[in-house]
Design a protein around this motif. Structure first.
Motif, PDB file in Angstrom:
ATOM      1  N   ASP A   3       0.026   2.850  11.537  1.00  0.00           N
ATOM      2  CA  ASP A   3      -1.006   3.365  12.435  1.00  0.00           C
ATOM      3  C   ASP A   3      -0.396   3.515  13.820  1.00  0.00           C
ATOM      4  OD1 ASP A   3      -3.170   3.922  14.033  1.00  0.00           O
ATOM      5  OD2 ASP A   3      -4.341   2.188  13.412  1.00  0.00           O
ATOM      6  N   SER A   4      -0.252   4.781  14.257  1.00  0.00           N
ATOM      7  CA  SER A   4       0.347   5.028  15.564  1.00  0.00           C
ATOM      8  C   SER A   4      -0.706   5.336  16.627  1.00  0.00           C
ATOM      9  CB  SER A   4       1.330   6.195  15.472  1.00  0.00           C
ATOM     10  OG  SER A   4       0.623   7.411  15.284  1.00  0.00           O
ATOM     11  N   GLY A   5      -1.962   5.204  16.295  1.00  0.00           N
ATOM     12  CA  GLY A   5      -3.016   5.538  17.243  1.00  0.00           C
ATOM     13  C   GLY A   5      -3.565   6.929  16.974  1.00  0.00           C
ATOM     14  N   LEU A   6      -2.689   7.923  16.919  1.00  0.00           N
ATOM     15  CA  LEU A   6      -3.114   9.290  16.634  1.00  0.00           C
ATOM     16  C   LEU A   6      -2.991   9.638  15.151  1.00  0.00           C
ATOM     17  CD1 LEU A   6      -1.402  11.161  19.603  1.00  0.00           C
ATOM     18  CD2 LEU A   6      -3.780  10.435  19.414  1.00  0.00           C
ATOM     19  N   THR A   7      -2.071   8.986  14.467  1.00  0.00           N
ATOM     20  CA  THR A   7      -1.791   9.268  13.067  1.00  0.00           C
ATOM     21  C   THR A   7      -1.839   7.975  12.264  1.00  0.00           C
ATOM     22  OG1 THR A   7      -0.333  11.095  13.673  1.00  0.00           O
ATOM     23  CG2 THR A   7      -0.081  10.230  11.483  1.00  0.00           C
ATOM     24  N   LYS A   8      -2.398   8.072  11.060  1.00  0.00           N
ATOM     25  CA  LYS A   8      -2.419   6.932  10.148  1.00  0.00           C
ATOM     26  C   LYS A   8      -1.764   7.347   8.839  1.00  0.00           C
ATOM     27  CE  LYS A   8      -6.758   5.103  11.983  1.00  0.00           C
ATOM     28  NZ  LYS A   8      -6.276   4.057  12.795  1.00  0.00           N
ATOM     29  N   ARG A  23      -0.921  11.320   5.148  1.00  0.00           N
ATOM     30  CA  ARG A  23      -0.918  11.220   6.608  1.00  0.00           C
ATOM     31  C   ARG A  23      -2.217  11.847   7.102  1.00  0.00           C
ATOM     32  NH1 ARG A  23       4.138  12.927   9.417  1.00  0.00           N
ATOM     33  NH2 ARG A  23       4.301  10.814  10.146  1.00  0.00           N
ATOM     34  N   VAL A  24      -2.915  11.114   7.950  1.00  0.00           N
ATOM     35  CA  VAL A  24      -4.192  11.571   8.509  1.00  0.00           C
ATOM     36  C   VAL A  24      -4.045  11.608  10.021  1.00  0.00           C
ATOM     37  CG1 VAL A  24      -6.636  11.047   8.752  1.00  0.00           C
ATOM     38  CG2 VAL A  24      -5.475  10.548   6.602  1.00  0.00           C
ATOM     39  N   GLU A  25      -4.515  12.719  10.605  1.00  0.00           N
ATOM     40  CA  GLU A  25      -4.428  12.900  12.051  1.00  0.00           C
ATOM     41  C   GLU A  25      -5.775  13.420  12.537  1.00  0.00           C
ATOM     42  OE1 GLU A  25      -0.717  14.654  13.998  1.00  0.00           O
ATOM     43  OE2 GLU A  25      -2.123  16.322  14.021  1.00  0.00           O
ATOM     44  N   TYR A  26      -6.283  12.832  13.586  1.00  0.00           N
ATOM     45  CA  TYR A  26      -7.569  13.286  14.126  1.00  0.00           C
ATOM     46  C   TYR A  26      -7.477  14.719  14.629  1.00  0.00           C
ATOM     47  CZ  TYR A  26      -8.994   8.472  13.718  1.00  0.00           C
ATOM     48  OH  TYR A  26      -9.282   7.230  13.219  1.00  0.00           O
ATOM     49  N   SER A  27      -8.497  15.514  14.356  1.00  0.00           N
ATOM     50  CA  SER A  27      -8.507  16.931  14.741  1.00  0.00           C
ATOM     51  C   SER A  27      -8.628  17.137  16.238  1.00  0.00           C
ATOM     52  CB  SER A  27      -9.673  17.658  14.049  1.00  0.00           C
ATOM     53  OG  SER A  27      -9.462  17.703  12.675  1.00  0.00           O
ATOM     54  N   LYS A  28      -9.143  16.178  16.952  1.00  0.00           N
ATOM     55  CA  LYS A  28      -9.422  16.359  18.378  1.00  0.00           C
ATOM     56  C   LYS A  28      -8.216  16.127  19.285  1.00  0.00           C
ATOM     57  CE  LYS A  28     -14.193  16.106  17.932  1.00  0.00           C
ATOM     58  NZ  LYS A  28     -14.700  17.394  17.724  1.00  0.00           N
ATOM     59  N   ILE A  29      -7.065  15.758  18.748  1.00  0.00           N
ATOM     60  CA  ILE A  29      -5.900  15.546  19.616  1.00  0.00           C
ATOM     61  C   ILE A  29      -5.355  16.899  20.067  1.00  0.00           C
ATOM     62  CG2 ILE A  29      -5.324  13.357  18.531  1.00  0.00           C
ATOM     63  CD1 ILE A  29      -2.956  14.778  17.218  1.00  0.00           C
ATOM     64  N   PRO A  30      -4.699  16.959  21.206  1.00  0.00           N
ATOM     65  CA  PRO A  30      -4.148  18.231  21.697  1.00  0.00           C
ATOM     66  C   PRO A  30      -3.135  18.818  20.715  1.00  0.00           C
ATOM     67  CG  PRO A  30      -4.011  16.519  23.383  1.00  0.00           C
ATOM     68  CD  PRO A  30      -4.458  15.855  22.123  1.00  0.00           C
ATOM     69  N   LYS A  31      -3.108  20.139  20.608  1.00  0.00           N
ATOM     70  CA  LYS A  31      -2.186  20.808  19.678  1.00  0.00           C
ATOM     71  C   LYS A  31      -0.734  20.431  19.949  1.00  0.00           C
ATOM     72  CE  LYS A  31      -5.054  24.741  18.547  1.00  0.00           C
ATOM     73  NZ  LYS A  31      -5.197  26.172  18.481  1.00  0.00           N
TER      74      LYS A  31
END
Length: 92
Positions: A3-8, A23-31
């Protein structure tokens, strides 16, 4: 797995009970910070390359997105550098 905070990273089983990594990454992070988008574009380019020439790359099994997150499922690789370091430090 991580868990890196932005990616799990999660260890998942496919229908044949083989281990893979999601790998899961939140959609709301900057491109600019999105690693999944860059990794997916690279893995997509590798689809048409001879399997022998891409044996050192991950295999992409699935990908997708929801309004909340993006995900990709790839082959499992060996331990991370952090895991190797921790194991070495435990031995000393």
């Amino acid at each position: 797995l991580a868990d890196s905070g932005l990616t799990k990273l999660y260890l998942v089983l496919n229908q044949c009970r083989a281990r893979q990594v999601m790998r899961v990454e939140y959609s709301k992070i900057p491109k600019v910070a999105s690693r999944i988008k860059r990794e997916l574009s690279l893995l997509e380019m590798l689809k048409n390359i001879d399997p022998e020439d891409k044996s050192h790359f991950l295999t992409l099994y699935d990908k997708g997105r929801t309004p909340i997150f993006k995900f990709m499922v790839v082959s499992r690789v060996g331990p991370t550098l952090l895991q190797i370091r921790e194991k070495v430090l435990e031995q000393d």
